[in-house]
Design an enzyme around this catalytic site. Structure first.
Site, short mmCIF file in Angstrom:
data_model
loop_
_atom_site.label_atom_id
_atom_site.label_comp_id
_atom_site.label_asym_id
_atom_site.label_seq_id
_atom_site.Cartn_x
_atom_site.Cartn_y
_atom_site.Cartn_z
N GLY A 240 0.76 -1.24 0.00
CA GLY A 240 0.00 0.00 0.00
C GLY A 240 0.80 1.29 0.00
O GLY A 240 0.22 2.37 -0.12
N GLU A 275 3.94 -7.05 0.80
CA GLU A 275 3.51 -7.23 -0.58
C GLU A 275 3.49 -5.91 -1.33
O GLU A 275 2.43 -5.37 -1.66
CB GLU A 275 2.12 -7.89 -0.63
CG GLU A 275 2.14 -9.37 -0.36
CD GLU A 275 1.73 -9.73 1.06
OE1 GLU A 275 0.82 -9.07 1.59
OE2 GLU A 275 2.32 -10.65 1.64
N PRO A 276 4.66 -5.34 -1.62
CA PRO A 276 4.70 -4.09 -2.38
C PRO A 276 4.33 -4.33 -3.84
O PRO A 276 4.69 -5.35 -4.42
CB PRO A 276 6.17 -3.66 -2.25
CG PRO A 276 6.91 -4.96 -2.12
CD PRO A 276 6.01 -5.85 -1.31
N GLY A 277 3.61 -3.40 -4.42
CA GLY A 277 3.26 -3.50 -5.84
C GLY A 277 3.53 -2.20 -6.56
O GLY A 277 4.54 -2.04 -7.23
N ARG A 314 -7.16 3.93 -15.25
CA ARG A 314 -7.14 4.59 -13.95
C ARG A 314 -7.81 5.97 -13.94
O ARG A 314 -8.56 6.28 -13.00
CB ARG A 314 -5.71 4.71 -13.41
CG ARG A 314 -5.04 3.37 -13.12
CD ARG A 314 -3.70 3.55 -12.42
NE ARG A 314 -3.87 4.05 -11.07
CZ ARG A 314 -3.62 5.30 -10.69
NH1 ARG A 314 -3.16 6.18 -11.56
NH2 ARG A 314 -3.81 5.67 -9.45
N TYR A 318 -10.79 6.06 -11.34
CA TYR A 318 -10.46 6.67 -10.06
C TYR A 318 -10.23 8.18 -10.14
O TYR A 318 -9.76 8.78 -9.17
CB TYR A 318 -9.17 6.06 -9.48
CG TYR A 318 -9.10 4.57 -9.48
CD1 TYR A 318 -10.07 3.79 -8.86
CD2 TYR A 318 -8.04 3.90 -10.10
CE1 TYR A 318 -9.99 2.41 -8.86
CE2 TYR A 318 -7.94 2.51 -10.10
CZ TYR A 318 -8.92 1.77 -9.48
OH TYR A 318 -8.85 0.40 -9.47
N CYS A 343 -15.68 5.80 -27.56
CA CYS A 343 -16.98 6.48 -27.61
C CYS A 343 -17.61 6.54 -26.22
O CYS A 343 -18.63 5.91 -25.94
CB CYS A 343 -17.89 5.76 -28.60
SG CYS A 343 -19.37 6.71 -28.99
N GLU A 344 -16.96 7.27 -25.33
CA GLU A 344 -17.42 7.50 -23.96
C GLU A 344 -16.94 8.88 -23.53
O GLU A 344 -15.77 9.21 -23.73
CB GLU A 344 -16.82 6.47 -22.98
CG GLU A 344 -17.23 5.04 -23.19
CD GLU A 344 -18.50 4.69 -22.46
OE1 GLU A 344 -19.02 5.56 -21.73
OE2 GLU A 344 -18.97 3.56 -22.64
#
Length: 418
Positions: A240, A275-277, A314, A318, A343-344
């Site tokens: 995180g 658990e780094p990502g 993303r 978000y 087309c959005e």
């Protein structure tokens, strides 16, 4: 060191000009720096130097490309996986089974069996029933599954609601006040070797205070479990730690993070799992794109690029920020909206932002796109699946092909009655 840098007025990744990749591979395309992955992998490990017993398991969901995983395996990282497919990638990349942590709130029985048969090192249990099923599956095969119980400490990470995982209303973990009784029942099951507990309160944390608060709650639980006679050998602290996406973001210094972990866990006498990502992969990649049009707008012009929300989700998911920059900047700027061709209305990357002035045919990049970029890509609007390129010094290779819309179409079938 910034591995994406300008040289003679053009943007390079390490020793390779991005214009060369665009010419040879086309756009849109993800471009990764091997040196950046190595640098961050070592920086995270070095930050935790004050902690006596550490296991590092890279969160594969952040960037599961097998070449990336091979790099991180060479740096001594295991894997944090959340599906059978991610487990297969970790093993194929040479990550030892004992170094794999299987997380995830919805592991199927088939996935549990695959983990057992592979001999993975740790299952993170999300509910009591999962532990009961895992114990039965292991016992039937004459195996013993090493497991920890994921608890929800009800700590607000202060991050985006869609990536928060440590509040009591989130779907992850079991309520921490229910954990002692549940742990005792699980520890009594044949086929299951309970090792300790796990937490993960969210992603993209720029403040260490919520993590330290969560660790304090875990310490109380560990003390209670040990007082009840349980041996606690591991505590999984998840991941995180955030990164800087834009000016003003101040991510935790990894040395400060390590010092906080050492202080908060002093005397625990356990192996600490991490658990780094994003912190490893986020800054190691860009999304390289070509400007199609600069379309006049009522308030600001629209820069229409050939990358879209299906390539980098993303911003749409978000409202996430990615810096936009020209590959060959002129020094001029303008205020514009950056959008893709899907087309959005939601296919926008930035609105009313001051950026490098660009024109049709120019190359540009979205920075800090090495995590949760290609892995979340889709073929929406029947667009090709975006390729990935890895740069190492002055050489590069395509590490994931562009999958054309025609190839995807060929996998579909029309039933004979139509």
């Amino acid at each position: 060191m910034d591995h994406f840098h300008y040289r003679d007025g053009a943007l390079f990744c390490e020793g390779v000009p991005l214009s060369r990749i665009a010419d040879e591979v086309g756009t849109p395309v993800y471009v990764y720096s091997a040196a950046a992955f190595r640098q961050q992998a070592r920086a995270f490990r070095d930050g935790l130097a004050p902690v006596p017993d550490v296991h590092l398991a890279y969160a594969i969901k952040a960037n599961p490309n097998i070449a990336v995983l091979r790099l991180l395996a060479a740096e001594g990282y295991g894997a944090d996986v959340v599906s059978g497919g991610e487990m297969a990638r970790a093993l194929a990349a040479g990550m030892p089974a004992e170094g794999i942590v299987f997380s995830g709130v919805g592991k199927t029985a088939a996935e549990l069996v695959r983990g057992l048969e592979a001999g993975i090192g740790q299952f993170n249990l999300e509910l009591e029933e999962e532990g009961v099923v895992l114990a039965r599956l292991a016992a039937e095969r004459g195996l013993t599954a090493k497991a920890v119980l994921r608890v929800n400490p009800d700590v607000d990470a202060g991050t985006h609601a869609k990536i928060s995982t440590g509040r009591k209303e989130n779907k992850f973990g079991v309520p921490i006040d229910q954990a002692p009784a549940m742990y005792a029942r699980l520890a009594a099951l044949p086929g299951l070797a309970m090792q300790g507990v796990a937490i993960h309160i969210g992603s993209q944390l720029l403040d260490l205070a919520p993590l330290e608060a969560a660790y304090a709650r875990v310490k109380q639980l560990v003390d209670e479990l040990r007082a009840a006679g349980h041996t606690i050998a591991r505590v999984d602290l998840g991941g995180g730690v955030g990164i800087a996406y834009r000016a003003g973001d101040v991510p935790p210094d990894l040395a400060d993070y390590g010092a906080m972990v050492a202080r908060a866990t002093r005397g625990w006498d356990v192996r600490l799992m991490f658990e780094p990502g994003r912190v490893i992969s986020g800054g190691a990649g860009v999304l390289l794109t070509t400007v199609i049009w600069v379309k006049p707008g009522v308030t600001h012009p629209y820069v229409i690029v050939d990358a879209a929300m299906n390539d980098l989700a993303r911003p749409s998911l978000y409202d996430a920020w990615h810096d936009f920059a020209a590959v060959r900047p002129t020094g001029e700027h303008f205020t514009a909206n950056i959008a893709g061709p899907v087309c959005e209305t939601g296919d926008t990357f930035a609105m009313g932002r001051e950026v490098d002035r660009v024109a049709s045919g120019d190359l540009a990049v979205f920075h800090t796109a090495g995590a949760y970029g290609a892995t979340m890509a889709s073929t929406y609007n029947s667009r090709a699946l975006v390729p990935e390129v890895l740069v190492d010094g002055d050489r590069f290779a395509v590490v994931a092909d562009r999958i054309a819309a025609e190839t995807i179409l060929a996998a579909e079938c029309v039933p004979e009655w139509l």
